[in-house]
Design an enzyme around this catalytic site. Sequence first.
Site, PDB file in Angstrom:
ATOM      1  N   LYS A 196      15.941 -12.455 -11.972  1.00  0.00           N
ATOM      2  CA  LYS A 196      16.188 -11.033 -12.198  1.00  0.00           C
ATOM      3  C   LYS A 196      17.569 -10.870 -12.814  1.00  0.00           C
ATOM      4  O   LYS A 196      18.571 -11.287 -12.241  1.00  0.00           O
ATOM      5  CB  LYS A 196      16.099 -10.276 -10.878  1.00  0.00           C
ATOM      6  CG  LYS A 196      16.448  -8.802 -11.018  1.00  0.00           C
ATOM      7  CD  LYS A 196      16.128  -8.020  -9.769  1.00  0.00           C
ATOM      8  CE  LYS A 196      16.537  -6.570  -9.923  1.00  0.00           C
ATOM      9  NZ  LYS A 196      16.171  -5.780  -8.752  1.00  0.00           N
ATOM     10  N   LYS A 254      12.296 -10.635 -14.780  1.00  0.00           N
ATOM     11  CA  LYS A 254      12.532  -9.201 -14.912  1.00  0.00           C
ATOM     12  C   LYS A 254      13.867  -8.973 -15.607  1.00  0.00           C
ATOM     13  O   LYS A 254      14.833  -9.640 -15.237  1.00  0.00           O
ATOM     14  CB  LYS A 254      12.563  -8.617 -13.501  1.00  0.00           C
ATOM     15  CG  LYS A 254      12.837  -7.155 -13.434  1.00  0.00           C
ATOM     16  CD  LYS A 254      12.949  -6.753 -11.995  1.00  0.00           C
ATOM     17  CE  LYS A 254      13.346  -5.293 -11.950  1.00  0.00           C
ATOM     18  NZ  LYS A 254      13.635  -4.855 -10.621  1.00  0.00           N
TER      19      LYS A 254
HETATM   20  C1  PBG Z   1      15.817  -2.845  -6.313  1.00  0.00           C
HETATM   21  C2  PBG Z   1      15.028  -2.847  -7.564  1.00  0.00           C
HETATM   22  C3  PBG Z   1      15.413  -2.412  -8.842  1.00  0.00           C
HETATM   23  C4  PBG Z   1      14.290  -2.514  -9.644  1.00  0.00           C
HETATM   24  C5  PBG Z   1      13.264  -3.022  -8.855  1.00  0.00           C
HETATM   25  N1  PBG Z   1      13.739  -3.234  -7.584  1.00  0.00           N
HETATM   26  C6  PBG Z   1      16.694  -1.838  -9.315  1.00  0.00           C
HETATM   27  C7  PBG Z   1      17.895  -2.676  -9.359  1.00  0.00           C
HETATM   28  O1  PBG Z   1      17.871  -3.873  -9.082  1.00  0.00           O
HETATM   29  O2  PBG Z   1      18.950  -2.105  -9.625  1.00  0.00           O
HETATM   30  C8  PBG Z   1      14.201  -2.079 -11.091  1.00  0.00           C
HETATM   31  C9  PBG Z   1      12.840  -1.695 -11.567  1.00  0.00           C
HETATM   32  C10 PBG Z   1      12.805  -0.909 -12.821  1.00  0.00           C
HETATM   33  O3  PBG Z   1      13.824  -0.656 -13.505  1.00  0.00           O
HETATM   34  O4  PBG Z   1      11.695  -0.503 -13.196  1.00  0.00           O
HETATM   35  N2  PBG Z   1      16.586  -3.931  -6.048  1.00  0.00           N
END
Ligand code: PBG
Length: 330
Positions: A196, A254
């Site tokens: 991520k 992601k």
């Molecule tokens: C929470 C989380 C996030 C997303 C999914 N789970 C936000 C982040 O990490 O700041 C992002 C999903 C999206 O932008 O569609 N940790």
Amino acid sequence: MYPLKRNRRLRSNEAIRSLVRETIITPNDFLVPLFIVEGKGVKEEIASMPNYFRYSLDLLENEVKELWNLGLKSVLLFVKVPDNLKDNKGTEALNPNGLMQRAIKTVKNICPDMLVMTDVAMDPYSSYGHDGVVKNGLILNDETVDILTDMSLSHAEAGANFVAPSDMMDGRILSIREAFEANGFYNTGIMSYSAKYASAFYGPFRDALDSAPVDMENVPKDKQSYQMDPANRFEAIRETEMDIDEGADMVMVKPGLCYLDIVREIKNTVDVPVAVYQVSGEYAMLKAAAEKGWLNHDAVMMEQITAIKRAGADVIASYFAKDVVKLLNK
Ligand code: PBG
């Protein structure tokens, strides 16, 4: 002699094109993210995500039935937590009667065969908008892992089929897997957000959950000390292999479109299912361009989803899931 090989023969009409097409999109490809709020009769459109909504639990029931009838059989739950329940330790996340725990039961009640995955992360519950405990300008790793483990157990107890830790703390997959085994949750799976990235594409999601890092002294302004540097590739492999060693059943890359090189690299390296999250900013970009009449919404959407699957996604988490399936059914 002029070419013996004419590649255009295989493109000459739709029948032959469909016969040789390598990547086919079906409802089985999708994991549908759902945003849930407290209240009754609430269906609020998210400003930066046109035609995407937050639902209260009563209206969530209709949405889940509709998804099931469209052949969409997996959901990924996120909750928007009222400010007065937020603190630095994510205490509310462990409330057995919290919004997430009730949401899991609501979905399972209305649709027992729906696969329920839950986001495991502190940010919606954090008064600082971070995925970990904040102390002296730092995000504490091991203290956070303990909380994520308890949160995962709480989701499993409420009936979640999978937890999806999205925090990027080190060691959380092993800790969660061990806790599941120790407590008899042998069949509760873990989909790890393993690669991520610290992406600017999460902006609309943070609007949806009101979960952005707060602007305060001694609170990091961004998530770069835990989410990955967009410049890195080898690190993504290392992160993913470690999560698999620690017990992840599925892994994830992601965001989606800007990271399809990573998706293919991981798909070629690991032997567990690879999920890709086409995130909120990717959704918002296309909706905005289509609203202006600058892009053909449906054609670009299908091209993007096809690209994600072609790159190696076994599972696609996407806000377009319903739009895609409705288009396929036309
Ligand atoms: C929470 C989380 C996030 C997303 C999914 N789970 C936000 C982040 O990490 O700041 C992002 C999903 C999206 O932008 O569609 N940790």
